[in-house]
Design an enzyme around this catalytic site. Structure first.
Site, PDB file in Angstrom:
ATOM      1  N   HIS A 165      32.161  28.450  42.192  1.00 18.89           N
ATOM      2  CA  HIS A 165      30.851  28.128  42.750  1.00 18.89           C
ATOM      3  C   HIS A 165      30.987  27.403  44.079  1.00 18.89           C
ATOM      4  O   HIS A 165      30.020  26.857  44.594  1.00 18.89           O
ATOM      5  CB  HIS A 165      30.060  27.228  41.792  1.00 18.89           C
ATOM      6  N   HIS A 196      28.714  36.281  40.503  1.00 19.83           N
ATOM      7  CA  HIS A 196      30.131  36.510  40.207  1.00 19.83           C
ATOM      8  C   HIS A 196      30.428  37.990  39.968  1.00 19.83           C
ATOM      9  O   HIS A 196      31.485  38.328  39.429  1.00 19.83           O
ATOM     10  CB  HIS A 196      30.551  35.704  38.982  1.00 19.83           C
TER      11      HIS A 196
END
Length: 331
Positions: free
Chosen positions: A218, A56
């Site tokens: 995700h 991320h």
């Protein structure tokens, strides 16, 4: 799989080392762990910790520095760090004023951070936490019970970090963090998936003319798939969902147009152009705007839009100085 990597088993290790070498003025690594902390430890003030799976970036290590986080605890790609890693971060940054953990609402993250909190408390360390859940797309997913924590988490880092830097107590820092969580909403869209290095294949598939509406960070599915539309129409879909969740009318807001890692800035600014026009027409005043990659999904082509309803205290803390590798506010 085409990626600029050496060995899929060493991606996280080499990334962490590369970050420390790039930003030695901001970051140092806690020996024997993946934990990254401020190069110069903050003293006599509440410390902030966040973390979660890698992939991320710049979240979360990119926000370690003055005015934001004191420690970031990365796990493997899209996988929560372990309780002992989190506890090592707590040990490294804890002060007498206590530690606040900012946790995104994913089952593994919440469980492991809470376990670390309990272990630290048993040692006499004052630790509290908040859980971010800003995603309006879905109420539950394969990763969560309740709404997912996504890019709005960055606003929590900034505002709670500023409160801690100003000398707020642990209760005060937790309270302002929760206020941000209560007033921020996010939704994302993707047009192409990402590939987790260890798997070597995309996490999902989309046809050339398809988009996933309400995507998670995700690659979790959203509300539905539909044919790709012009940017303005996509913004309308996302904004309608966000504005239906909180009454933003007549308020000041902070806007974040967040790239998922593979979306050009050019396209993010195209999206922001319509966001600003729509909010103005609806009588919602944009106080501050952030456009860029803040909470990514490796190389996913997508974006998320976050709106934070602001009061005077949050404005002041949002404007307070911050100096981190990936988020800076001059002051």
């Amino acid at each position: 799989m085409k990626k600029f990597i050496n060995d899929v088993n060493n991606v996280e290790e080499e990334m962490i080392e590369g970050m420390v070498k790039a930003y030695p003025q901001y970051l140092k690594r806690v020996e024997g762990t993946n934990v990254l902390v401020r190069a110069e430890k903050k003293t006599n003030k509440v410390a902030l910790i966040s973390g979660g799976g890698s992939g991320h970036e710049p979240a979360h290590a990119g926000y370690v520095g003055r005015g934001m986080l004191d420690a970031a605890v990365p796990g493997p790609v899209f996988t929560s760090p372990t309780p002992d890693q989190i506890l090592a971060g707590i040990h490294e940054v804890a002060t007498e004023q206590g530690v606040l953990m900012v946790v995104k609402n994913y089952t593994g993250d919440v469980m492991n951070f809470e376990m670390a909190e309990e272990m630290a408390q048993s040692e006499g360390i004052s630790v509290k936490h908040v859980v971010t859940n800003d995603d309006v797309a879905v109420k539950n997913s394969s990763f969560t019970v309740g709404r997912r924590g996504v890019a709005g988490t960055v606003f929590v880092h900034k505002i709670a970090g500023a409160k801690a830097e100003a000398g707020g107590s642990l209760d005060e820092v937790q309270t302002i963090a929760q206020k941000v969580i209560d007033n921020v909403r996010t939704m994302g869209v993707a047009i192409n998936p990402c590939t987790v290095p260890a798997s070597g294949k995309p996490g999902f598939t989309l046809d050339e003319n398809e988009m996933e509406v309400g995507i998670g960070i995700h690659g979790e599915p959203g509300t539905h798939r539909e044919g790709i539309k012009p940017a303005n129409e996509i913004v309308d879909i996302v904004l309608d969902k966000i504005l239906a969740d909180i009454d933003y009318s007549g308020t000041d807001v902070a806007v974040m147009v967040n790239g998922s890692g593979g979306t050009p800035l050019m396209e993010l600014f195209v999206l922001n152009n319509h966001v600003q026009d729509v909010l103005q027409k609806k009588g919602i005043h944009v106080y501050r705007t952030f456009v860029g990659n803040y909470m990514t999904s490796i190389e996913m082509q997508g974006f998320s839009l976050s709106l934070l309803r602001l009061d005077d205290e949050m404005k002041k803390l949002l404007d307070a100085p911050a100096d981190t590798p990936s988020f800076k506010v001059l002051g």
